[in-house]
Design a protein around this motif. Structure first.
Motif, mmCIF file in Angstrom:
data_model
loop_
_atom_site.group_PDB
_atom_site.id
_atom_site.type_symbol
_atom_site.label_atom_id
_atom_site.label_comp_id
_atom_site.label_asym_id
_atom_site.label_seq_id
_atom_site.Cartn_x
_atom_site.Cartn_y
_atom_site.Cartn_z
ATOM 1 N N GLY A 177 0.815 -1.212 0.000
ATOM 2 C CA GLY A 177 0.000 0.000 0.000
ATOM 3 C C GLY A 177 0.847 1.260 0.000
ATOM 4 N N GLU A 178 1.967 1.246 0.730
ATOM 5 C CA GLU A 178 2.871 2.404 0.751
ATOM 6 C C GLU A 178 3.427 2.689 -0.639
ATOM 7 O OE1 GLU A 178 5.947 1.745 3.558
ATOM 8 O OE2 GLU A 178 4.656 1.904 5.322
ATOM 9 N N ILE A 179 3.789 1.629 -1.330
ATOM 10 C CA ILE A 179 4.334 1.802 -2.681
ATOM 11 C C ILE A 179 3.278 2.402 -3.601
ATOM 12 C CG2 ILE A 179 5.307 0.600 -4.693
ATOM 13 C CD1 ILE A 179 6.298 -1.571 -2.728
ATOM 14 N N GLU A 180 2.083 1.851 -3.560
ATOM 15 C CA GLU A 180 1.014 2.298 -4.458
ATOM 16 C C GLU A 180 0.583 3.720 -4.128
ATOM 17 O OE1 GLU A 180 -1.032 -1.932 -5.721
ATOM 18 O OE2 GLU A 180 -1.865 -0.847 -3.993
ATOM 19 N N GLU A 181 0.545 4.070 -2.856
ATOM 20 C CA GLU A 181 0.159 5.429 -2.476
ATOM 21 C C GLU A 181 1.196 6.441 -2.949
ATOM 22 O OE1 GLU A 181 -0.988 8.023 1.532
ATOM 23 O OE2 GLU A 181 -0.482 5.897 1.691
ATOM 24 N N ALA A 182 2.468 6.076 -2.811
ATOM 25 C CA ALA A 182 3.524 7.003 -3.214
ATOM 26 C C ALA A 182 3.571 7.172 -4.729
ATOM 27 C CB ALA A 182 4.862 6.509 -2.693
ATOM 28 N N LEU A 183 3.360 6.078 -5.467
ATOM 29 C CA LEU A 183 3.416 6.134 -6.928
ATOM 30 C C LEU A 183 2.125 6.659 -7.533
ATOM 31 C CD1 LEU A 183 5.201 2.771 -7.853
ATOM 32 C CD2 LEU A 183 6.139 5.075 -8.054
ATOM 33 N N GLY A 184 1.021 6.435 -6.825
ATOM 34 C CA GLY A 184 -0.273 6.841 -7.351
ATOM 35 C C GLY A 184 -0.845 5.874 -8.362
ATOM 36 N N VAL A 185 -0.264 4.672 -8.445
ATOM 37 C CA VAL A 185 -0.734 3.644 -9.374
ATOM 38 C C VAL A 185 -0.622 2.291 -8.686
ATOM 39 C CG1 VAL A 185 -0.136 4.880 -11.493
ATOM 40 C CG2 VAL A 185 1.574 3.444 -10.381
ATOM 41 N N PRO A 186 -1.470 1.317 -9.061
ATOM 42 C CA PRO A 186 -1.359 -0.016 -8.459
ATOM 43 C C PRO A 186 -0.132 -0.769 -8.970
ATOM 44 C CG PRO A 186 -3.068 -0.011 -10.142
ATOM 45 C CD PRO A 186 -2.630 1.409 -9.983
ATOM 46 N N GLU A 232 -1.206 -10.871 -8.599
ATOM 47 C CA GLU A 232 -0.468 -10.694 -9.845
ATOM 48 C C GLU A 232 0.053 -9.275 -9.933
ATOM 49 O OE1 GLU A 232 -2.324 -10.249 -14.005
ATOM 50 O OE2 GLU A 232 -1.865 -12.391 -13.848
ATOM 51 N N LEU A 233 1.323 -9.117 -10.296
ATOM 52 C CA LEU A 233 1.887 -7.786 -10.441
ATOM 53 C C LEU A 233 1.364 -7.122 -11.704
ATOM 54 C CD1 LEU A 233 5.639 -8.354 -9.470
ATOM 55 C CD2 LEU A 233 3.823 -7.391 -8.059
ATOM 56 N N THR A 234 1.146 -5.808 -11.629
ATOM 57 C CA THR A 234 0.774 -5.032 -12.809
ATOM 58 C C THR A 234 2.028 -4.822 -13.651
ATOM 59 O OG1 THR A 234 1.228 -2.925 -11.717
ATOM 60 C CG2 THR A 234 -0.998 -3.844 -11.471
ATOM 61 N N GLY A 235 1.856 -4.170 -14.789
ATOM 62 C CA GLY A 235 3.018 -3.882 -15.622
ATOM 63 C C GLY A 235 4.073 -3.083 -14.873
ATOM 64 N N ILE A 236 3.619 -2.083 -14.104
ATOM 65 C CA ILE A 236 4.552 -1.276 -13.323
ATOM 66 C C ILE A 236 5.186 -2.120 -12.220
ATOM 67 C CG2 ILE A 236 4.673 0.640 -11.664
ATOM 68 C CD1 ILE A 236 2.639 2.110 -13.432
ATOM 69 N N LYS A 269 5.759 -5.311 -12.318
ATOM 70 C CA LYS A 269 6.730 -6.225 -12.933
ATOM 71 C C LYS A 269 8.037 -5.509 -13.236
ATOM 72 C CE LYS A 269 3.281 -9.306 -15.006
ATOM 73 N NZ LYS A 269 2.652 -9.763 -16.271
ATOM 74 N N VAL A 270 7.941 -4.266 -13.711
ATOM 75 C CA VAL A 270 9.151 -3.491 -13.998
ATOM 76 C C VAL A 270 9.934 -3.257 -12.706
ATOM 77 C CG1 VAL A 270 10.007 -1.210 -14.662
ATOM 78 C CG2 VAL A 270 8.295 -2.367 -16.076
ATOM 79 N N MET A 271 9.240 -2.883 -11.645
ATOM 80 C CA MET A 271 9.923 -2.625 -10.378
ATOM 81 C C MET A 271 10.529 -3.896 -9.799
ATOM 82 S SD MET A 271 7.727 0.268 -8.357
ATOM 83 C CE MET A 271 9.023 0.325 -7.136
ATOM 84 N N ALA A 272 9.839 -5.025 -9.959
ATOM 85 C CA ALA A 272 10.373 -6.290 -9.457
ATOM 86 C C ALA A 272 11.619 -6.683 -10.242
ATOM 87 C CB ALA A 272 9.315 -7.383 -9.559
ATOM 88 N N ALA A 273 11.589 -6.513 -11.567
ATOM 89 C CA ALA A 273 12.744 -6.872 -12.394
ATOM 90 C C ALA A 273 13.952 -6.006 -12.055
ATOM 91 C CB ALA A 273 12.389 -6.739 -13.872
ATOM 92 N N ARG A 274 13.727 -4.694 -11.965
ATOM 93 C CA ARG A 274 14.831 -3.787 -11.613
ATOM 94 C C ARG A 274 15.269 -4.012 -10.169
ATOM 95 N NH1 ARG A 274 17.043 -2.630 -16.286
ATOM 96 N NH2 ARG A 274 15.654 -1.478 -17.697
ATOM 97 N N GLY A 275 14.299 -4.303 -9.320
ATOM 98 C CA GLY A 275 14.623 -4.563 -7.919
ATOM 99 C C GLY A 275 15.506 -5.782 -7.757
ATOM 100 N N ARG A 276 15.254 -6.800 -8.572
ATOM 101 C CA ARG A 276 16.074 -8.011 -8.525
ATOM 102 C C ARG A 276 17.524 -7.684 -8.875
ATOM 103 N NH1 ARG A 276 13.040 -10.575 -11.472
ATOM 104 N NH2 ARG A 276 11.784 -11.658 -9.919
ATOM 105 N N GLU A 277 17.716 -6.827 -9.882
ATOM 106 C CA GLU A 277 19.072 -6.417 -10.256
ATOM 107 C C GLU A 277 19.736 -5.626 -9.133
ATOM 108 O OE1 GLU A 277 19.033 -4.247 -13.907
ATOM 109 O OE2 GLU A 277 17.691 -5.662 -14.906
ATOM 110 N N ILE A 278 18.977 -4.704 -8.518
ATOM 111 C CA ILE A 278 19.530 -3.877 -7.436
ATOM 112 C C ILE A 278 19.925 -4.739 -6.254
ATOM 113 C CG2 ILE A 278 18.927 -2.112 -5.719
ATOM 114 C CD1 ILE A 278 17.122 -0.864 -7.939
ATOM 115 N N LEU A 279 19.062 -5.670 -5.870
ATOM 116 C CA LEU A 279 19.362 -6.538 -4.730
ATOM 117 C C LEU A 279 20.565 -7.420 -5.012
ATOM 118 C CD1 LEU A 279 15.736 -7.563 -3.700
ATOM 119 C CD2 LEU A 279 17.240 -5.919 -2.559
#
Length: 321
Positions: free
Chosen positions: A53-62, A72-76, A78-88
């Motif tokens: 909920g914190e993520i969605e409130e800050a971004l303004g999108v689900p 199920e992750l939305t398109g946004i 999925k992008v954050m999860a993919a980039r997050g995997r690289e960052i981690l």
């Protein structure tokens, strides 16, 4: 309106995004249920839902939506999860580097490998090791597996990489398969069979000149057996060579056919130097095996073993090339 949305997104990525957010999204992409993610993090389900909920409130999108009992992750998302995997992943690499540097790992590692081990695997492992243990030293020898095993037996090596598991000396030597990849049939791009779309059958190999592994080696026996199953005998003039450098040079010139580890072949195919023939690969040759003395242990050798494992896992994704 779009400016306000962009401002919120920029603000979130500058100061609102936290590592737990990324870890949760990555886990959600892998596990698919909030309850499973909560169990993995040893927290309650509402705690995970609050982070989402914190993520969605800050971004303004689900970033996620419910689909039955799953999430199920939305398109946004999925992008954050993919980039997050690289960052981690990069954070974990930084942790390993810092940990090695703070422990002051030093000493000398004696390491050997057979010639068919992909050079990017070894080079990347050496780079990781020298970065994490800048006061340590390393020596390297490239030779046949039987000689490497003898050097390990006699205490002249700490670690070795081979293409086959060893059957004896189990009381002295330990071994671990780092990864498996097939050997594939290859020709140079200028070879008559080197055109990408040209159909190729086993019969097309009959008149060709071969570069083979050394006679008596497991690789030679496997190749002969595979060709014999197709009614092909190596009765023409063939070059037996254990030099990967020579083999690659001759292949790229376009006069020979041979076998190479998939990762090595892929490297040269991507540069337009070679073609992998559309024939069944040799799976039995696909192992990369790490061998070490079981009765001795040193921090530097242990660290280099970890670097080899890390480099090996990255090799198949192309990250170590």
């Amino acid at each position: 309106m779009a400016t306000l949305e962009n401002d919120a997104i920029d603000r979130f990525f500058r100061s609102g995004l936290k590592l737990p957010h990324l870890r949760i999204l990555v886990s959600l992409a892998e596990l698919g249920q909030v309850t499973r993610v909560a169990a993995a993090f040893h927290v309650t389900q509402p705690a995970i839902s609050k982070q989402i909920g914190e993520i969605e409130e800050a971004l303004g999108v689900p970033v996620a939506r419910r689909v039955g009992n799953a999430v199920e992750l939305t398109g946004i998302g999925k992008v954050m999860a993919a980039r997050g995997r690289e960052i981690l992943r990069h954070i974990e690499l930084a942790r390993r580097d810092v940990s090695a540097l703070t422990t002051g790992t030093a000493g000398h590692v004696r390491f050997g490998a057979v010639t068919t081990i992909p050079q990017p695997l070894i080079a990347h492992a050496v780079e990781l090791f020298m970065r994490r243990a800048p006061t340590a030293t390393l020596s390297f020898v490239e030779t046949t597996l039987d000689k490497l095993v003898k050097m390990l037996d006699e205490g002249e090596l700490d670690l070795a990489l081979g293409r086959n598991r060893i059957a004896d000396n189990q009381d002295v030597l330990s071994q671990q398969t780092l990864h498996r990849e097939p050997f594939v049939f290859v020709v140079g791009a200028s070879h008559p069979l080197g055109k990408v779309d040209l159909p190729v059958s086993w019969n097309d190999l009959r008149p060709l000149r071969w570069i083979t592994p050394l006679r008596g080696s497991p690789a030679f026996a496997t190749l002969v057996e595979a060709l014999a199953a197709q009614g092909i005998a190596l009765d023409r003039g063939a070059l037996e060579s254990s030099s990967l450098t020579l083999n690659l040079s001759l292949l790229i010139r376009g006069d020979f056919v041979s076998i190479l580890p998939l990762s090595v072949a892929r490297h040269h195919v991507s540069r337009g130097r070679m073609r992998v023939l559309p024939l069944a690969p040799l799976e039995p040759l696909g192992e990369v095996v790490l061998v070490w003395r079981a009765d001795t242990s040193a921090p530097a050798a242990d660290l280099f073993s970890d670097c080899l494992r890390e480099s090996s896992s990255e090799l198949l994704t192309g990250e170590a090339e």
